[in-house]
Design a protein around this motif. Structure first.
Motif, mmCIF file in Angstrom:
data_model
loop_
_atom_site.group_PDB
_atom_site.id
_atom_site.type_symbol
_atom_site.label_atom_id
_atom_site.label_comp_id
_atom_site.label_asym_id
_atom_site.label_seq_id
_atom_site.Cartn_x
_atom_site.Cartn_y
_atom_site.Cartn_z
ATOM 1 N N ASP A 171 27.742 36.003 66.466
ATOM 2 C CA ASP A 171 28.143 36.214 67.851
ATOM 3 C C ASP A 171 28.203 37.706 68.162
ATOM 4 O O ASP A 171 28.453 38.538 67.286
ATOM 5 N N THR A 172 27.995 38.018 69.436
ATOM 6 C CA THR A 172 28.065 39.414 69.865
ATOM 7 C C THR A 172 29.489 39.950 69.707
ATOM 8 O O THR A 172 30.463 39.270 70.053
ATOM 9 N N ILE A 173 29.600 41.171 69.174
ATOM 10 C CA ILE A 173 30.898 41.824 69.031
ATOM 11 C C ILE A 173 31.208 42.537 70.341
ATOM 12 O O ILE A 173 30.491 43.448 70.743
ATOM 13 N N LYS A 174 32.248 42.100 71.019
ATOM 14 C CA LYS A 174 32.607 42.686 72.307
ATOM 15 C C LYS A 174 33.619 43.815 72.091
ATOM 16 O O LYS A 174 34.683 43.590 71.502
ATOM 17 N N GLY A 183 21.941 45.518 68.984
ATOM 18 C CA GLY A 183 21.706 44.164 69.468
ATOM 19 C C GLY A 183 22.847 43.191 69.290
ATOM 20 O O GLY A 183 22.893 42.161 69.957
ATOM 21 N N GLU A 184 23.792 43.498 68.391
ATOM 22 C CA GLU A 184 24.879 42.549 68.166
ATOM 23 C C GLU A 184 26.223 43.077 68.668
ATOM 24 O O GLU A 184 27.264 42.451 68.453
ATOM 25 N N VAL A 185 26.185 44.214 69.343
ATOM 26 C CA VAL A 185 27.407 44.801 69.899
ATOM 27 C C VAL A 185 27.250 44.953 71.403
ATOM 28 O O VAL A 185 26.222 45.428 71.886
ATOM 29 N N GLU A 186 28.277 44.550 72.158
ATOM 30 C CA GLU A 186 28.259 44.702 73.610
ATOM 31 C C GLU A 186 29.492 45.499 74.055
ATOM 32 O O GLU A 186 30.626 45.114 73.758
ATOM 33 N N VAL A 187 29.246 46.602 74.732
ATOM 34 C CA VAL A 187 30.339 47.404 75.276
ATOM 35 C C VAL A 187 30.688 46.815 76.639
ATOM 36 O O VAL A 187 29.933 46.953 77.605
ATOM 37 N N ILE A 188 31.824 46.145 76.736
ATOM 38 C CA ILE A 188 32.169 45.432 77.969
ATOM 39 C C ILE A 188 32.990 46.285 78.939
ATOM 40 O O ILE A 188 33.143 45.906 80.106
ATOM 41 N N ALA A 189 33.510 47.422 78.468
ATOM 42 C CA ALA A 189 34.268 48.315 79.353
ATOM 43 C C ALA A 189 34.479 49.653 78.653
ATOM 44 O O ALA A 189 34.341 49.767 77.430
#
Length: 225
Positions: free
Chosen positions: A2-5, A27-33
């Motif tokens: 799963d993507t690491i938020k 590709g597996e990390v999402e910066v959400i803020a």
């Protein structure tokens, strides 16, 4: 996987941009803020509940260590990874005491960065090699501070100033007359990092200028011994 938020907290926009590009290229990390100070980071974590807060230490309004301690109250499932330019023992140990799950220096590689995030997400602690050494030495040698004194026989008792290994390296070079730039080049660090270490050293030794610092070492040579 799963993507690491994650949420990024750093008071420098250009630093946050660089970290975001670095992490999201994997590709597996999402910066959400993003946040520019600890208080803002706490607010966004409370709203978004990320997996991990990546935080600098020195920020306005609320620093990263204060935010880390507060995080446990508002989002206990969110882990904190401290990302700092400081390899000072005091900062590292304090981050652990505040509840951080990891500590990396800003000159870390992308591979180690992602490895740290994965490890923390799985519930482990992650500290880079140099940081682990500081932690071990710090906890093994941790003892109450003292002041210069003499024992009952009149023999001078050594004062424990809690000078770290890195600080001793810099202190030795300062004592030998090297400039901040020369020290930075010698140790492969930035001038700002050296300046920060010098400030911390002078604070610990309770001196206000280089003359007092040299006198202190001359009178208590074990400081750099």
């Amino acid at each position: 996987m799963d993507t690491i938020k994650v949420i990024l907290a750093d008071d420098h926009v250009i630093v946050r941009n660089g970290i975001k590009i670095l992490l999201e290229s994997e590709g597996e990390v999402e910066v959400i803020a993003e946040a520019s100070n600890g208080q803002e980071a706490i607010e966004k974590v409370s709203q978004l509940k990320p997996d991990i807060l990546i935080s600098d230490i020195r920020m306005p309004i609320m620093n990263g260590l204060e935010a880390t301690a507060e995080l446990k109250k508002i989002s206990p499932d969110t882990k904190t990874l401290i990302l700092s330019m400081h390899d000072d023992e005091e900062y590292i140990i304090k981050s652990v005491e505040c509840g951080a799950s990891g500590y990396l220096l800003k000159d870390t590689t992308k591979e180690e960065f992602v490895k740290a995030l994965r490890s923390i997400l799985e519930g482990h602690k992650y500290f880079s090699g140099d940081i682990s050494d500081v932690l071990v030495n710090g906890y093994l040698n941790k003892k109450p501070g003292s002041t210069s004194a003499t024992d009952s026989g009149g023999t001078m008792v050594k004062t424990d100033y809690h000078i770290t290994k890195r600080e001793k390296q810099i202190l030795q070079l300062v004592y030998e007359g090297h400039s901040n730039k020369e020290i930075a080049d010698e140790l492969g660090k930035s001038i700002r990092t050296v300046e920060t270490h010098r400030f911390n050293i002078m604070k610990k030794l309770e001196v206000s200028n280089i003359t007092e610092l040299i006198r202190k070492i001359d009178s208590e040579p074990y400081i750099i011994g």
